[in-house]
Write a protein that holds these residues in place. Sequence first.
Motif, PDB file in Angstrom:
ATOM      1  N   LEU A   3       5.929  -2.778 -13.976  1.00 53.64           N
ATOM      2  CA  LEU A   3       4.766  -3.495 -12.920  1.00 53.64           C
ATOM      3  C   LEU A   3       3.390  -3.176 -13.682  1.00 53.64           C
ATOM      4  CD1 LEU A   3       6.299  -2.015  -9.533  1.00 53.64           C
ATOM      5  CD2 LEU A   3       7.025  -4.258 -10.688  1.00 53.64           C
ATOM      6  N   HIS A   4       2.633  -4.258 -13.044  1.00 56.91           N
ATOM      7  CA  HIS A   4       1.288  -4.125 -13.632  1.00 56.91           C
ATOM      8  C   HIS A   4       0.292  -4.112 -12.466  1.00 56.91           C
ATOM      9  CE1 HIS A   4       2.644  -4.967 -17.860  1.00 56.91           C
ATOM     10  NE2 HIS A   4       3.227  -6.040 -17.398  1.00 56.91           N
ATOM     11  N   ARG A   5       0.334  -5.048 -11.543  1.00 58.85           N
ATOM     12  CA  ARG A   5      -0.759  -5.145 -10.342  1.00 58.85           C
ATOM     13  C   ARG A   5      -0.041  -5.508  -9.343  1.00 58.85           C
ATOM     14  NH1 ARG A   5      -3.540  -9.292  -8.579  1.00 58.85           N
ATOM     15  NH2 ARG A   5      -2.653 -10.586  -9.936  1.00 58.85           N
ATOM     16  N   LEU A   6      -0.600  -5.087  -8.070  1.00 57.39           N
ATOM     17  CA  LEU A   6      -0.177  -5.410  -6.803  1.00 57.39           C
ATOM     18  C   LEU A   6      -1.446  -5.851  -6.040  1.00 57.39           C
ATOM     19  CD1 LEU A   6       2.387  -5.885  -4.748  1.00 57.39           C
ATOM     20  CD2 LEU A   6       2.114  -3.542  -4.293  1.00 57.39           C
ATOM     21  N   SER A   7      -1.139  -6.988  -5.387  1.00 59.26           N
ATOM     22  CA  SER A   7      -2.443  -7.324  -4.270  1.00 59.26           C
ATOM     23  C   SER A   7      -1.590  -7.677  -3.044  1.00 59.26           C
ATOM     24  CB  SER A   7      -2.877  -8.597  -4.698  1.00 59.26           C
ATOM     25  OG  SER A   7      -4.029  -9.204  -3.689  1.00 59.26           O
ATOM     26  N   ILE A   8      -2.040  -6.966  -1.920  1.00 61.26           N
ATOM     27  CA  ILE A   8      -1.428  -6.952  -0.519  1.00 61.26           C
ATOM     28  C   ILE A   8      -2.619  -7.288   0.196  1.00 61.26           C
ATOM     29  CG2 ILE A   8      -0.391  -5.559   1.263  1.00 61.26           C
ATOM     30  CD1 ILE A   8       0.335  -3.538  -0.947  1.00 61.26           C
ATOM     31  N   THR A   9      -2.307  -8.478   1.294  1.00 59.81           N
ATOM     32  CA  THR A   9      -3.238  -8.843   2.153  1.00 59.81           C
ATOM     33  C   THR A   9      -2.409  -9.113   3.264  1.00 59.81           C
ATOM     34  OG1 THR A   9      -4.296 -10.193   0.284  1.00 59.81           O
ATOM     35  CG2 THR A   9      -4.554 -10.858   2.658  1.00 59.81           C
ATOM     36  N   ALA A  10      -3.059  -8.561   4.688  1.00 61.10           N
ATOM     37  CA  ALA A  10      -2.840  -8.419   5.941  1.00 61.10           C
ATOM     38  C   ALA A  10      -1.197  -8.309   5.892  1.00 61.10           C
ATOM     39  CB  ALA A  10      -2.990 -10.020   6.477  1.00 61.10           C
ATOM     40  N   PHE A  11      -0.657  -7.224   5.451  1.00 56.60           N
ATOM     41  CA  PHE A  11       0.728  -6.989   5.145  1.00 56.60           C
ATOM     42  C   PHE A  11       0.851  -5.608   5.689  1.00 56.60           C
ATOM     43  CE2 PHE A  11       4.412  -5.237   3.138  1.00 56.60           C
ATOM     44  CZ  PHE A  11       5.423  -6.234   3.027  1.00 56.60           C
ATOM     45  N   GLY A  12       1.757  -5.460   6.654  1.00 57.25           N
ATOM     46  CA  GLY A  12       1.971  -4.276   7.452  1.00 57.25           C
ATOM     47  C   GLY A  12       0.862  -3.458   8.050  1.00 57.25           C
ATOM     48  N   GLN A  18      -5.895  -5.365  -0.587  1.00 64.10           N
ATOM     49  CA  GLN A  18      -5.759  -4.154  -1.242  1.00 64.10           C
ATOM     50  C   GLN A  18      -4.962  -4.444  -2.647  1.00 64.10           C
ATOM     51  OE1 GLN A  18      -7.212  -1.512   0.029  1.00 64.10           O
ATOM     52  NE2 GLN A  18      -7.482  -2.519   1.903  1.00 64.10           N
ATOM     53  N   GLU A  19      -5.587  -3.695  -3.631  1.00 64.94           N
ATOM     54  CA  GLU A  19      -5.196  -3.882  -5.111  1.00 64.94           C
ATOM     55  C   GLU A  19      -4.782  -2.770  -5.390  1.00 64.94           C
ATOM     56  OE1 GLU A  19      -5.260  -6.522  -6.873  1.00 64.94           O
ATOM     57  OE2 GLU A  19      -6.454  -8.080  -5.552  1.00 64.94           O
ATOM     58  N   VAL A  20      -3.559  -2.645  -6.236  1.00 63.91           N
ATOM     59  CA  VAL A  20      -2.871  -1.717  -6.902  1.00 63.91           C
ATOM     60  C   VAL A  20      -2.595  -1.775  -8.324  1.00 63.91           C
ATOM     61  CG1 VAL A  20      -0.845   0.055  -6.591  1.00 63.91           C
ATOM     62  CG2 VAL A  20      -1.713  -0.985  -4.698  1.00 63.91           C
ATOM     63  N   ASP A  21      -3.535  -0.799  -8.984  1.00 63.83           N
ATOM     64  CA  ASP A  21      -3.432  -1.118 -10.510  1.00 63.83           C
ATOM     65  C   ASP A  21      -2.199  -0.136 -11.141  1.00 63.83           C
ATOM     66  OD1 ASP A  21      -3.611  -1.688 -13.261  1.00 63.83           O
ATOM     67  OD2 ASP A  21      -5.833  -1.146 -13.225  1.00 63.83           O
ATOM     68  N   PHE A  22      -0.930  -0.728 -11.121  1.00 60.55           N
ATOM     69  CA  PHE A  22       0.161   0.031 -11.701  1.00 60.55           C
ATOM     70  C   PHE A  22      -0.208   0.375 -13.105  1.00 60.55           C
ATOM     71  CE2 PHE A  22       2.498  -1.917  -8.147  1.00 60.55           C
ATOM     72  CZ  PHE A  22       2.776  -0.739  -7.336  1.00 60.55           C
ATOM     73  N   ASP A  23      -1.020  -0.307 -13.970  1.00 64.75           N
ATOM     74  CA  ASP A  23      -1.025  -0.043 -15.363  1.00 64.75           C
ATOM     75  C   ASP A  23      -1.924   1.284 -15.486  1.00 64.75           C
ATOM     76  OD1 ASP A  23       0.182  -2.246 -16.462  1.00 64.75           O
ATOM     77  OD2 ASP A  23      -1.370  -3.572 -16.468  1.00 64.75           O
ATOM     78  N   ALA A  24      -2.886   1.352 -14.636  1.00 64.11           N
ATOM     79  CA  ALA A  24      -3.792   2.515 -14.599  1.00 64.11           C
ATOM     80  C   ALA A  24      -2.913   3.702 -14.399  1.00 64.11           C
ATOM     81  CB  ALA A  24      -4.960   2.357 -13.721  1.00 64.11           C
ATOM     82  N   LEU A  25      -2.121   3.552 -13.197  1.00 65.20           N
ATOM     83  CA  LEU A  25      -1.480   4.778 -12.461  1.00 65.20           C
ATOM     84  C   LEU A  25      -0.208   4.973 -13.705  1.00 65.20           C
ATOM     85  CD1 LEU A  25      -1.061   3.609  -8.784  1.00 65.20           C
ATOM     86  CD2 LEU A  25      -2.516   5.366  -9.727  1.00 65.20           C
ATOM     87  N   SER A  26       0.180   4.214 -14.425  1.00 69.48           N
ATOM     88  CA  SER A  26       1.334   4.406 -15.134  1.00 69.48           C
ATOM     89  C   SER A  26       1.007   5.057 -16.652  1.00 69.48           C
ATOM     90  CB  SER A  26       2.250   3.122 -15.654  1.00 69.48           C
ATOM     91  OG  SER A  26       2.782   2.543 -14.331  1.00 69.48           O
TER      92      SER A  26
END
Length: 1003
Positions: A3-12, A18-26
């Motif tokens: 996984l590289h990047r996840l963008s969540i909009t109006a979800f849950g 909201q942006e999640v940078d999996f490359d930086a976390l991994s």
Amino acid sequence: MRLHRLSITAFGPFGATQEVDFDALSSAGLFLLHGPTGAGKTSVLDAVCFALYGAVPGARQSPGASLRSDHAPVDLPTEVQLELTVGGRRLEVTRSPAQPRPKKRGDGFTMEKAQSRLRGYDPERGWHALSKSHQEIGEELTQLIGMSRDQFCQVVLLPQGDFARFLRSDAEARGKLLGRLFDTRRFAAVEERLAELRRGAEARVTAADERILALAQRIAQAAGPAGAEATPVAARPGEPGLAEAVLEWAAIARSTARERLDIAHRVVAWAEDRQREARHALDAVRELARLQQRYEETRLRSAALEERRPEHDRCQEELERARKADRVAPALELREEAERAYRAASDGLGRARALLSPELRDVGADRLAELERKFQQELYALDAAREAEVRSARIEGERVRLNREAQADDELIREADAWLADWDTTRAALKGRIDASQEAATHAEQLAGLLAPARRRLDAAGRRDALATDVQQAEERLTGAREQELDARKSWLDLRERRLRGIAAELAAGLVAGEPCTVCGSADHPVPASPGDGHVDRATEERALAAQQSAEEARARAEQQLGLVRERHAAAETEARGDDASASSTVAELGELVDRLTGEHAEAHRLAAATNPAREALTAAEREHTERLEQRQQAHGRMSARTAAREALDGEQARLEEQIAAARGESPSVAAHAERLTRRVARLADAAEAVRTEQDAAQRRKEADDRLSDAAFRAGFDTPEAAAATLLDAAAQRDLQHRIDTWQAEAAAVADRRAERDAREAAEQPAAQPSAAQGEFETADWLLREASSALAAADERCGELTRLSRQAADEVRRLGPVRQEYERIARLAGLAAGTSADNERKMRLEAYVLAARLEQVAAAATARLQRMSSGRYTLVHSDARTGGRRAGLGLHVVDAWTGSERDTATLSGGETFFASLALALGLADVVTEEAGGVRLDTLFIDEGFGSLDDQTLDEVLDVLDSLRERDRSVGIVSHVADLRRRIPVRLEVVKERQGSSVRHRLA
């Protein structure tokens, strides 16, 4: 898969993007996903699953649940976008669930369908679209990942609670979970298919047995009494030995029926002999009776014949005299015919003389012919006079026609002169009508250009006044909606604050003794919190939130309605002003203006409509003027021609009158004089012809009298009257001849029968008794019929039994392969279902396959469990049967310290956690290999670390950290505070009133 990047909009719980940078976390290999309870840690994993499979994990995909955030604005759509590398391809998948959105026109919301988009990255082309189809995207990603959604959730999103239950559950529950992960439905399908084949084969065997039993029943019906001597078949359909018993019983019935057939043959032979003897005796008695009766009949006929002899002699004599009279018959007929002709001629002569004048009634035929010729010559001389009389009548008709035409022309000339005298006045009036209509049409066009704008202004003024009231009412509704929204929001925030202060008590209410805590993971709950005064539960908060959201939607609708009403009011005001923007007219003023313009326009349009009729009237008048001039001129010409014609007709009429007067004599006309002569000639001709006819008839009658007298004398009669009295017609003569012939034939027949010798001899014997012989014969014949019926029934019974037995043998032969197939399928189905005696462990086929998979999982989990437990524990698969249940899916743990093997349900809370973690990691490896060896570079482990002590936690983290050796990144989902110190790279989920947000904490 990475996984590289996840963008969540109006979800849950996330109200914004909201942006999640999996490359930086991994980059560090191990990262922590933490945050307070309810912040949305699991929702991040749900978003990943939704992006890949279009649905969240099954436990959270409840019916009617919405993925849209309650914190999001109404105009912000829900969307999840994930960028990943899988199968060597860089992809970007974007999904939006079905969600409501504001209508583009009008109030309220409309449901928008779910959408999916897939893009691929090419170093040369960059990002490019691949598909927008849900089905195509789902199939493409599933094929690249190599796992279903359930497998992905178990392998990539490791739920520790599920594996803890897996360790404690029985074999049936483990089978359900393993079946979903390894997709062993095909083996269950094999079991079901074998069971279905067994049921089908059993049904075919039963059906064949039922057909055999049906044949046995038909054999019993056909055998009748012969079947009662054999023992009936007691076997039921499907039981062994049924076919052999039916065949044996059928053979006994056939043998008995053949014995009865032989007896019936012997009885029929005896009955035929008796019937033959009775027939001969009956024939002899009947012949004797016939001869005796014949002799008696001959005697009676002879006596009757002698009684009719005098009549026979009279008929013969009468017939001879009638035949002599036949020779006089032609002369008699000729005399009668001559008499009839003479009387007819006399009657005709009388009628003809009655039509003549008295002086001519007694003259002869020659004088009458002479007078006929004289009058005929006079008739021929009248032909020319008749033609002159006809021409005179025609001239009179022509003179009448000329007078009628002269009167018509005089009337036409008078009418034409009167009409032409007013021509100038009529023409000027019609031209004046045309000019007035054209001026009215021009004025009507000018008024139409003024009337349409005036009507639009009037309609707009009416809408403006009505919308002014709507604007005031909408403003009042908006004020009330805003007040209600503020009150509802304040009430909800107060209840939410009170619930958060007592959230520990709410969590404590869900604790179960022996079950791990959902927050810390510990199975021990020494001091659970208790609710205080004024505690607010979740249902109360949700009702308040629903009320606040309903009030917010009502306020938004009120604002939207006010804006729409104001826009409509302003548009109506502008349209009502028209070109005059400085003043605003009232509805009454505009109504008066429209009424005045409407009346003027109707009047002008009415006058303008008369233009074409006026032009048509002028054209018709000019055409009539020309026609009347021509008609007057033609009438004057016809008057001159009629004067000349009248003078010519007068001269011709005078000449014809002189010729007619000379020819008609005393008669009123020539035609009447000619008709009188014609009648006189006809009467004279008829009278002359009647005289000649009467004279000829008298001569022929005299000649006929002479011939009749001569014929009667030659035939032997004294007078013609005697011959006429003896004469008979042909029918009477035939009747006499018939009676003579009948008597002679009867006399010959009686003579022949009196000469018969056998009849005389039979008459000398005693009287015959045929009734007794007939009774004996009927008895013998009845016995023969009964015996023949019994023989036919026995023969038919034997034939039917033979045919049915052959059918039963054929059914038994066809049943053989069917029963063999059923026995083979039944053995296989019992073996696969675990019910066969050959299956020693009573394991189903699917359970056997899952047991092999469980051995692989236990072996893979043991490699990590030994490191986590410092070499103490080992997981092993057990196929032993427990509690009478089927074997195959047992799971035990071997304790190296004690050397004992025990069930995994006996592990403590911490031991259960790292055992379930090892089991989850081992299962991930086995499922990955099962899916085709797809590389999984990103894993998530959810909760459970709070139940470990520090040493065990270090060992577990070392095991997880070792996963980086394969270039993997592991994300731990937990809110345990100690993990924040041990794991520097973190993704924090922050809970706020406007919705949750994410923050990256990088080392």
